[in-house]
Scaffold this active site. Structure first.
Site, PDB file in Angstrom:
ATOM      1  N   CYS A   1       1.043  -0.996   0.065  1.00 22.90           N
ATOM      2  CA  CYS A   1       0.041   0.088  -0.125  1.00 22.90           C
ATOM      3  C   CYS A   1       0.853   1.413  -0.041  1.00 22.90           C
ATOM      4  O   CYS A   1       1.335   1.635   1.051  1.00 22.90           O
ATOM      5  CB  CYS A   1      -0.939  -0.178   1.259  1.00 22.90           C
ATOM      6  SG  CYS A   1      -2.078   1.534   1.388  1.00 22.90           S
TER       7      CYS A   1
ATOM      8  N   CYS B   1      -0.497   4.005   1.782  1.00 20.62           N
ATOM      9  CA  CYS B   1      -0.379   3.907   3.612  1.00 20.62           C
ATOM     10  C   CYS B   1       1.154   4.308   3.988  1.00 20.62           C
ATOM     11  O   CYS B   1       1.547   4.730   5.013  1.00 20.62           O
ATOM     12  CB  CYS B   1      -0.702   2.427   4.052  1.00 20.62           C
ATOM     13  SG  CYS B   1      -2.160   1.980   3.350  1.00 20.62           S
ATOM     14  N   ASP B   2       2.027   3.661   3.132  1.00 20.79           N
ATOM     15  CA  ASP B   2       3.531   3.538   3.622  1.00 20.79           C
ATOM     16  C   ASP B   2       4.596   4.300   2.921  1.00 20.79           C
ATOM     17  O   ASP B   2       5.653   4.416   3.396  1.00 20.79           O
ATOM     18  CB  ASP B   2       3.973   1.982   3.326  1.00 20.79           C
ATOM     19  CG  ASP B   2       3.038   1.367   4.479  1.00 20.79           C
ATOM     20  OD1 ASP B   2       2.648   1.631   5.449  1.00 20.79           O
ATOM     21  OD2 ASP B   2       2.987   0.069   3.994  1.00 20.79           O
TER      22      ASP B   2
END
Ligand code: NAP
Length: 319
Positions: free
Chosen positions: A138, A141-142
């Site tokens: 992701c 997200c990261d």
């Protein structure tokens, strides 16, 4: 008595991505008592999508924004949504499907399966070990954890190429490694990547191993599938976008699936069991987009309403 704990609904929808939310909207507007059972929070894959720019009528929106708008609209028409609900088992039987969960047992006259899919794994040594330590699925997200780092993205579909582009906001360089010599991503997405000076593409290459130093990824062992040459490729992180596997484990031996585990449906979204419908990425479909998932959901709910009405008509006739 067990029956006292059963919660009765006209329509139960499993999954709160765009397919499930659209189904909930149409079912509630059709005056059906409806609940969506969602394993996390509504939105599905939209929650991991930064830019949505191909939803007709909406020029640009982020995935979480459109997911929230869909959720609010669905609730406004009276559909209930139960978040963080884990389902352990389903029992399918005409007009009274049982859905057993950690929030209790739900009984539905019609069931809509909109459980979507999850990121496919590469299944190479080091992948599990370094997940969250440099291995990610992701970018939204990261990505921000990799400022000025050297990243590799694996895959050649829309996700790999689009998220590769996104990651250049943070990374010093992004190498997209693909197992053949052509992307399958949409042309407009490919063109953006080819024009991006921070992106390199390595064709015909697969990952044999992800290497790390206990706390973080330090590189990959990769193989050129044309020359068979194996070499080390140093990097600080790897984002894996090699496709999606459908979430159909609950329905094994209960609903017909294709060879990839996707639910078989007809053009009315009916599965192999009457009163059970499937919508979105979980079913066999050549296009997996928010707009097609929403279309599936609206159709599934409309057919489910028709089905419930026909059940009631047959009871009236029998009396
Ligand atoms: P995908 O389209 O299935 O592409 C998966 C990619 O990974 C393919 O290029 C495939 O190679 C490669 N691959 C598969 N298994 C592999 C393995 N074991 N090792 C190395 N490479 C492997 O998956 P996706 O990109 O996640 O997209 C899923 C769906 O969501 C698609 O329908 C896509 O159109 C949609 N989507 C749309 C958007 C958008 O419209 N903006 C954004 C994201 C996703 P091959 O090409 O050789 O098969």
């Amino acid at each position: 008595m067990m029956s006292e704990n059963i919660k009765d609904y006209d329509i139960v929808i499993i999954g709160g991505g765009p397919a499930g939310l659209a189904a909930g909207l149409y079912a509630a507007r059709g005056n059906m008592k409806t609940v969506i059972l969602e394993k996390l929070i509504p939105g599905g894959q939209l929650n991991n999508t930064l830019d949505v720019e191909n939803y007709p009528g909406i020029d640009h929106v982020t995935g979480p924004q459109i997911a929230q708008a869909m959720e609010e609209q669905t609730k406004r028409f009276g559909c209930e949504i139960v978040n963080t609900c884990t389902i352990s088992e389903v029992e399918l039987s005409k007009g009274r499907h049982l859905i057993k969960s950690d929030r209790g047992i739900y009984r539905a006259q019609a069931l809509i399966v909109a459980t979507g899919s999850e990121y496919r794994k590469l299944n190479v040594p080091g992948e599990k070990e370094y997940s969250g330590k440099g291995v990610s699925y992701c970018a939204v997200c990261d990505g921000a954890f990799f400022k000025e780092k050297k990243l590799v993205v694996i895959g050649g579909g829309d996700s790999a190429v689009e998220e590769g582009n996104f990651l250049t906001k943070f990374a010093s360089s992004v190498t997209i490694m693909h197992r053949r010599d052509k992307f399958r991503a949409e042309k407009i997405i490919q063109d953006r990547a080819f024009k991006n000076p921070k992106i390199n593409v390595i064709w015909n290459t697969v990952v044999n191993e992800i290497k790390g130093d206990v706390m973080s990824v330090v590189g990959l062992k990769v193989k050129d599938v044309v020359t068979n040459e194996v070499r080390d490729f140093p990097c600080d992180g790897i984002f894996i976008y090699v496709g999606l596997d459908p979430n159909t484990q609950l329905f094994k031996d209960k609903l017909k699936m294709d060879s990839t585990g996707r639910l078989e449906t007809n053009e009315r979204m009916e599965t192999s069991v009457s009163g059970v419908y499937a919508a979105g990425d979980v079913r066999e479909t050549p296009l997996k987009q928010a707009v097609t998932a929403a279309a599936d959901g609206s159709l599934a709910a409309t057919m489910a309403i028709e089905y419930i009405e026909s059940l009631h008509d047959s009871i009236v006739k029998a009396k």
